[in-house]
Design a protein around this motif. Structure first.
Motif, mmCIF file in Angstrom:
data_model
loop_
_atom_site.group_PDB
_atom_site.id
_atom_site.type_symbol
_atom_site.label_atom_id
_atom_site.label_comp_id
_atom_site.label_asym_id
_atom_site.label_seq_id
_atom_site.Cartn_x
_atom_site.Cartn_y
_atom_site.Cartn_z
ATOM 1 N N ILE A 50 -74.848 -6.003 -3.343
ATOM 2 C CA ILE A 50 -74.834 -7.261 -2.577
ATOM 3 C C ILE A 50 -76.184 -7.461 -1.900
ATOM 4 O O ILE A 50 -76.744 -8.572 -1.881
ATOM 5 C CB ILE A 50 -73.706 -7.245 -1.530
ATOM 6 N N ILE A 51 -76.752 -6.389 -1.359
ATOM 7 C CA ILE A 51 -78.063 -6.481 -0.704
ATOM 8 C C ILE A 51 -79.130 -6.894 -1.716
ATOM 9 O O ILE A 51 -80.038 -7.680 -1.408
ATOM 10 C CB ILE A 51 -78.415 -5.142 -0.037
ATOM 11 N N TRP A 52 -79.037 -6.369 -2.952
ATOM 12 C CA TRP A 52 -80.002 -6.741 -3.997
ATOM 13 C C TRP A 52 -79.940 -8.245 -4.283
ATOM 14 O O TRP A 52 -80.979 -8.917 -4.341
ATOM 15 C CB TRP A 52 -79.721 -5.941 -5.259
ATOM 16 N N VAL A 53 -78.746 -8.787 -4.442
ATOM 17 C CA VAL A 53 -78.606 -10.217 -4.715
ATOM 18 C C VAL A 53 -79.100 -11.038 -3.520
ATOM 19 O O VAL A 53 -79.761 -12.068 -3.684
ATOM 20 C CB VAL A 53 -77.144 -10.561 -5.057
ATOM 21 N N LYS A 54 -78.811 -10.547 -2.314
ATOM 22 C CA LYS A 54 -79.276 -11.260 -1.115
ATOM 23 C C LYS A 54 -80.803 -11.237 -1.021
ATOM 24 O O LYS A 54 -81.421 -12.220 -0.583
ATOM 25 C CB LYS A 54 -78.648 -10.646 0.145
ATOM 26 N N LEU A 55 -81.430 -10.125 -1.418
ATOM 27 C CA LEU A 55 -82.897 -10.070 -1.433
ATOM 28 C C LEU A 55 -83.474 -11.089 -2.415
ATOM 29 O O LEU A 55 -84.471 -11.766 -2.113
ATOM 30 C CB LEU A 55 -83.367 -8.663 -1.816
ATOM 31 N N LEU A 56 -82.856 -11.198 -3.592
ATOM 32 C CA LEU A 56 -83.318 -12.179 -4.571
ATOM 33 C C LEU A 56 -83.195 -13.597 -4.011
ATOM 34 O O LEU A 56 -84.108 -14.426 -4.151
ATOM 35 C CB LEU A 56 -82.511 -12.056 -5.864
ATOM 36 N N ALA A 57 -82.052 -13.863 -3.363
ATOM 37 C CA ALA A 57 -81.841 -15.197 -2.786
ATOM 38 C C ALA A 57 -82.853 -15.465 -1.679
ATOM 39 O O ALA A 57 -83.393 -16.577 -1.562
ATOM 40 C CB ALA A 57 -80.415 -15.310 -2.252
ATOM 41 N N GLN A 58 -83.145 -14.456 -0.863
ATOM 42 C CA GLN A 58 -84.111 -14.624 0.228
ATOM 43 C C GLN A 58 -85.509 -14.873 -0.324
ATOM 44 O O GLN A 58 -86.270 -15.689 0.210
ATOM 45 C CB GLN A 58 -84.111 -13.378 1.118
ATOM 46 N N ALA A 59 -85.871 -14.171 -1.419
ATOM 47 C CA ALA A 59 -87.174 -14.396 -2.048
ATOM 48 C C ALA A 59 -87.272 -15.817 -2.584
ATOM 49 O O ALA A 59 -88.329 -16.451 -2.512
ATOM 50 C CB ALA A 59 -87.398 -13.382 -3.166
ATOM 51 N N GLY A 60 -86.160 -16.323 -3.152
ATOM 52 C CA GLY A 60 -86.158 -17.709 -3.617
ATOM 53 C C GLY A 60 -86.318 -18.688 -2.470
ATOM 54 O O GLY A 60 -87.009 -19.701 -2.574
ATOM 55 N N LYS A 61 -85.688 -18.377 -1.352
ATOM 56 C CA LYS A 61 -85.790 -19.252 -0.175
ATOM 57 C C LYS A 61 -87.204 -19.234 0.391
ATOM 58 O O LYS A 61 -87.748 -20.275 0.771
ATOM 59 C CB LYS A 61 -84.795 -18.783 0.890
ATOM 60 N N THR A 62 -87.810 -18.038 0.443
ATOM 61 C CA THR A 62 -89.193 -17.935 0.924
ATOM 62 C C THR A 62 -90.150 -18.643 -0.025
ATOM 63 O O THR A 62 -91.121 -19.274 0.388
ATOM 64 C CB THR A 62 -89.606 -16.455 1.057
ATOM 65 N N ASN A 63 -89.863 -18.537 -1.354
ATOM 66 C CA ASN A 63 -90.646 -19.217 -2.392
ATOM 67 C C ASN A 63 -92.131 -18.900 -2.283
ATOM 68 O O ASN A 63 -92.971 -19.772 -2.153
ATOM 69 C CB ASN A 63 -90.428 -20.737 -2.313
ATOM 70 N N ALA A 64 -92.432 -17.589 -2.329
ATOM 71 C CA ALA A 64 -93.826 -17.148 -2.213
ATOM 72 C C ALA A 64 -94.097 -16.054 -3.245
ATOM 73 O O ALA A 64 -94.473 -14.938 -2.908
ATOM 74 C CB ALA A 64 -94.110 -16.638 -0.810
ATOM 75 N N SER A 65 -93.853 -16.368 -4.511
ATOM 76 C CA SER A 65 -94.137 -15.451 -5.621
ATOM 77 C C SER A 65 -93.408 -14.120 -5.486
ATOM 78 O O SER A 65 -93.939 -13.073 -5.861
ATOM 79 C CB SER A 65 -95.642 -15.202 -5.733
ATOM 80 N N GLY A 66 -92.192 -14.155 -4.950
ATOM 81 C CA GLY A 66 -91.387 -12.948 -4.856
ATOM 82 C C GLY A 66 -91.488 -12.209 -3.543
ATOM 83 O O GLY A 66 -90.763 -11.238 -3.321
ATOM 84 N N PHE A 67 -92.372 -12.638 -2.644
ATOM 85 C CA PHE A 67 -92.478 -11.992 -1.340
ATOM 86 C C PHE A 67 -91.342 -12.441 -0.422
ATOM 87 O O PHE A 67 -90.826 -13.553 -0.535
ATOM 88 C CB PHE A 67 -93.829 -12.303 -0.683
ATOM 89 N N ILE A 68 -90.969 -11.552 0.498
ATOM 90 C CA ILE A 68 -89.902 -11.818 1.459
ATOM 91 C C ILE A 68 -90.460 -11.562 2.851
ATOM 92 O O ILE A 68 -90.921 -10.454 3.141
ATOM 93 C CB ILE A 68 -88.686 -10.902 1.198
ATOM 94 N N TYR A 69 -90.451 -12.577 3.710
ATOM 95 C CA TYR A 69 -90.959 -12.390 5.070
ATOM 96 C C TYR A 69 -90.416 -13.481 5.986
ATOM 97 O O TYR A 69 -89.893 -14.502 5.530
ATOM 98 C CB TYR A 69 -92.488 -12.408 5.091
ATOM 99 N N LEU A 70 -90.524 -13.216 7.309
ATOM 100 C CA LEU A 70 -90.113 -14.220 8.290
ATOM 101 C C LEU A 70 -91.116 -15.362 8.301
ATOM 102 O O LEU A 70 -90.757 -16.527 8.287
ATOM 103 C CB LEU A 70 -89.998 -13.589 9.679
ATOM 104 N N ASN A 71 -92.395 -15.023 8.340
ATOM 105 C CA ASN A 71 -93.486 -15.973 8.095
ATOM 106 C C ASN A 71 -94.652 -15.177 7.548
ATOM 107 O O ASN A 71 -94.561 -13.954 7.384
ATOM 108 C CB ASN A 71 -93.859 -16.771 9.372
#
Length: 251
Positions: free
Chosen positions: A33-54
């Motif tokens: 579930i965490i893996w799928v959530k990470l993928l969704a968060q990366a899509g939301k961030t929309n920064a070439s696969g990076f995940i961050y608050l800003n």
């Protein structure tokens, strides 16, 4: 950056060897579930696969546990597992990046955003024509100015990369996040000679030339860790490497 509301998940994702191994681990369902959530968060961030608050603040383990509503211990286990399996990269500045993000990127969503933007620009130009009564003149001038601005923008972007960096970039075997790599390259050049960096990079490229791209370091990671000063044997591991991965013989 425009928001993308979809990512791609393969119908065969549960046939992947890494996912099968995870399914035999403690807390397997939560980790997936965490893996799928990470993928969704990366899509939301929309920064070439990076995940961050800003762009200046990475997500900590605690922040991810809070956002995903999962136990902190399980989140840490999941992140260690994903990093070991090459599913994510955690950079020295704690930023998380999904490996091989292009597999999960919603190309259709990006295409729709570009098409919607094109239509909005077209409608705006048509309204401007009707207001001014000038059917061709202003529109031609606007288009010409836009083309000139685009050329200037491209020239400006080309000029930010030095000849020294382009030499490094031309031989590095995994070309992702060029602007981030440029920043790391400048830092490396403060402490090492260009010859040292290029020589070490060429040796590393030779070592991994038959390696799957997803297992090759991001150029930013390579530069930040001064990996170019490690000793490399052709077809072998870096001298002095202390890394041991209990699953490395599986991939």
């Amino acid at each position: 950056m425009s928001e993308v509301k979809w990512i791609k998940l393969s119908t065969q994702m549960f046939e992947d060897e890494k996912i099968r191994l995870i399914e035999h681990m403690p807390e397997a369902d939560t980790i997936l579930i965490i893996w799928v959530k990470l993928l969704a968060q990366a899509g939301k961030t929309n920064a070439s696969g990076f995940i961050y608050l800003n762009e200046n603040i990475p997500f900590s383990d605690e922040m991810i546990a809070t956002i995903f509503n999962r136990p902190i211990a399980t989140v840490r286990l999941a992140l260690r597992t994903f990093e070991q399996f090459g599913m994510i990269e955690i950079l020295d500045n704690d930023f998380i990046a999904i490996s091989n993000w292009e597999k999960h990127q919603n190309v259709d969503g990006l295409t729709k955003i570009r098409e919607d933007t094109r239509k909005r620009v077209q409608r705006y130009r048509e309204r401007q024509k009707s207001l001014t009564g000038n059917v061709t003149g202003n529109d031609d001038e606007t288009q010409s100015n836009a083309q000139e601005e685009e050329k200037n923008k491209n020239k400006k972007e080309e000029n930010i990369y030095s000849n020294e960096f382009e030499q490094f970039w031309s031989i590095y075997p995994r070309k992702v996040d060029k602007k981030k790599a440029l920043k790391s390259f400048k830092t490396a050049m403060k402490n090492h000679s260009l010859e040292t960096i290029l020589d070490g990079t060429a040796k590393y490229a030779k070592q991994v030339e038959k390696t799957d791209k997803q297992y090759i370091k991001h150029p930013t990671t390579f530069l930040n860790n001064d990996s170019f000063i490690d000793g490399y044997e052709e077809g072998g591991q870096a001298f002095g490497s202390n890394e041991t991965d209990q699953y490395s013989n599986l991939f």
